[in-house]
Enzyme design. Sequence first.
Site, short mmCIF file in Angstrom:
data_model
loop_
_atom_site.label_atom_id
_atom_site.label_comp_id
_atom_site.label_asym_id
_atom_site.label_seq_id
_atom_site.Cartn_x
_atom_site.Cartn_y
_atom_site.Cartn_z
N GLU A 106 -71.33 28.33 76.96
CA GLU A 106 -72.45 28.55 76.07
C GLU A 106 -72.85 27.20 75.49
O GLU A 106 -72.00 26.51 74.92
CB GLU A 106 -71.98 29.47 74.95
N ASP B 287 -74.60 31.11 61.66
CA ASP B 287 -73.50 30.17 61.81
C ASP B 287 -72.87 29.75 60.49
O ASP B 287 -73.56 29.53 59.50
CB ASP B 287 -73.99 28.92 62.56
N TYR C 88 -72.45 41.05 74.03
CA TYR C 88 -71.74 40.19 73.08
C TYR C 88 -71.38 41.04 71.85
O TYR C 88 -72.25 41.35 71.04
CB TYR C 88 -72.66 39.03 72.69
#
Lengths: 270, 394
Positions: free
Chosen positions: A56, A67, A179
């Site tokens: 990735e 994040d 995911y």
Amino acid sequence: MASSMAVVGVGRLEAALRSGREAGRKLLVPYVTGGVVPSWLDVVEAVAEAGADAVEVGIPFSDPVMDGPTIQEASARALAAGATPEGLLDELGRRRPGVPLVAMTYMNLAERAGHRRFAARLADAGVAGAILPDLPLDEAGPWAEAAGEVGVETVLLAAPTTPDPRLRAICEASRGFVYGVGIMGVTGERDRLATSAAHMARRLKAITDKPVLIGVGVSTPGQARELSAHADGVVVGSALVRILLEGGGPQEAAAFVGRMRAALDGRREA
Amino acid sequence: MTAHPPGLMGPPGRGGRFGEFGGRFVPESLVPACQELEEEFASAWADEGFRGRYRAILADYAGRPTPVTECHRLSERLGLRVLLKREDLTHTGSHKINNVVGQALLTARMGKSRLLAETGAGQHGVAAATAAALLGLECVVYMGEVDLRRQALNAFRMRLLGAEVRSVTSGSATLKDAINEALRDWVATVETTHYCLGSVMGPHPYPWMVRELQRVVGDEAREQCRRLLGGADPDYVVACVGGGSNAAGTFAGFVDTGAALVGVEAAGGAAMARGVSGVVHGMRSRLLQDEHGQVLEAHSISAGLDYPGIGPEHAYLGSVGRARYVQAGDDEVLEAFRLLSRTEGIIPALEPAHALAWVVREAGRELPRGSNVLITLSGRGDKDVAQVMDMLDG
Ligand SMILES: Cc1ncc(COP(=O)(O)O)c(C=O)c1O
């Protein structure tokens, strides 16, 4: 519409992950922020060789809401060093590591370039898949279609809070793999694997045949190993990026990924 | 004359769309919470019991209705008839209280115990901390480090009110980064926590919900103006725009009238003038960004307008021509700040001083002599006095 054909056809990313799974491997997808260190392309190649099934590559965005501190810092450093989406993808396109590449970025970069243009840039750089954490199922249609037309598979995220019917729809629409977000929270290392991670994996495995990878909060070889009992594999980001932020390079990154690989293979560290 | 589509400022379209703008661009972890909030708000807003509690708190606690004040001396100077909607007179001193009372009641209705807020100028943070104290909720406020310095008193107020204030150092350390940090917190705590967003931005249902919770400003003002203007509506309705909540609440009351609607952005944060369509903070809207899609920092003397985006409904109202968006610069804003203080005995917050500055500049130009102009005075200037003192001395 050609979309019913597209559902039948399995993309390059999904095909690679399926064949790894069929060979009895647990899948490992490390994440590297593009441009975080000058040697980032060597890092991508090194982790590919050290046992990654796909890599990735983060294309940094100024406002990465999904994040935590490590990847925020990596993104800020890359941007401060002048990283741009075009620049990073051009560089990436000149190398062709032996495993599929998945771009991880935020929606605005695709919006700014235009969906078709951005998708074409990814495809030209040899990128097989895209992960856009701020693009949930309900908004994904137009982008996923533009990406699909040039063979870029859009990976959707599923979360511990996602109710079952929606989880099924996400598995249906996701391309490449599904995911599963292992924890309620943003990316970052955690001391212990959250119980939500295995639960997420089991819920997904019960309803889809697509590869199921768990990421967010998977930081150590031991955690990866533990989780691999329930999932097809793991995505590991912050733990690897921290090594780079602390001055490590391709060698240190490869060593870490090698340990993850060994743990997933059930080997003691060679 | 107004050839705009009918039904403006009603419920948004499917998925929270205002034309091409709006939507819900958030991590999957937050989608179920946004869906729950949408359902909860829709049912609460249709429930007379809920509306009654909301109205009662606004009346008995927050001091509504706020008056519309006719500015005789300023009007004479400008050759206009200037009316001010006095949100500065509410408890906590700005329109932000209208929104937080509604969202705090919703938080309790959803059985959640913790309230999360971002703040720029500190007014929304103070309002959120106030509503949390009133309803016995835990409250955490994210505030950029730069804004904490500019608005130290407001940070202290929040702490006095029992809130925890967390300093944000990432990015430009201002409002946009405080929103990022609040969203990151929310991703981890969504099951017990409600994110009390302070403006008409963010993912659906926020832009719609916050506009509805602020429409009391416009609804009151319309009736008050009609009384003052012998049944007529103002020719111009002017409000400052950061994310755009006081403007949206004001415009909602006048969108169906003949009034021209004008939103005033800070020149250094003019998402309408210099932004292009983009996705950030959960919405598609106009956004200051570079050619690659990286979000740019806004610059303004007023922390509350230091935001590179704008609520999606404003992007839409602008695109269909129902509202105009203009800018005011720091210097003329300071001038207007002093002018209102001296001519009317009202010290405005720096944010609505932008709306005033535009009216002062355009009086007799774009605003014909004798026009009736309503300006929403979204907050009082107490929070800005120390900053302005430094600027005038320095
Ligand atoms: C007094 C005042 N007016 C206006 C604003 C800008 O917000 P909005 O555009 O949402 O009304 C703020 C924000 O902090 C404020 O404190």
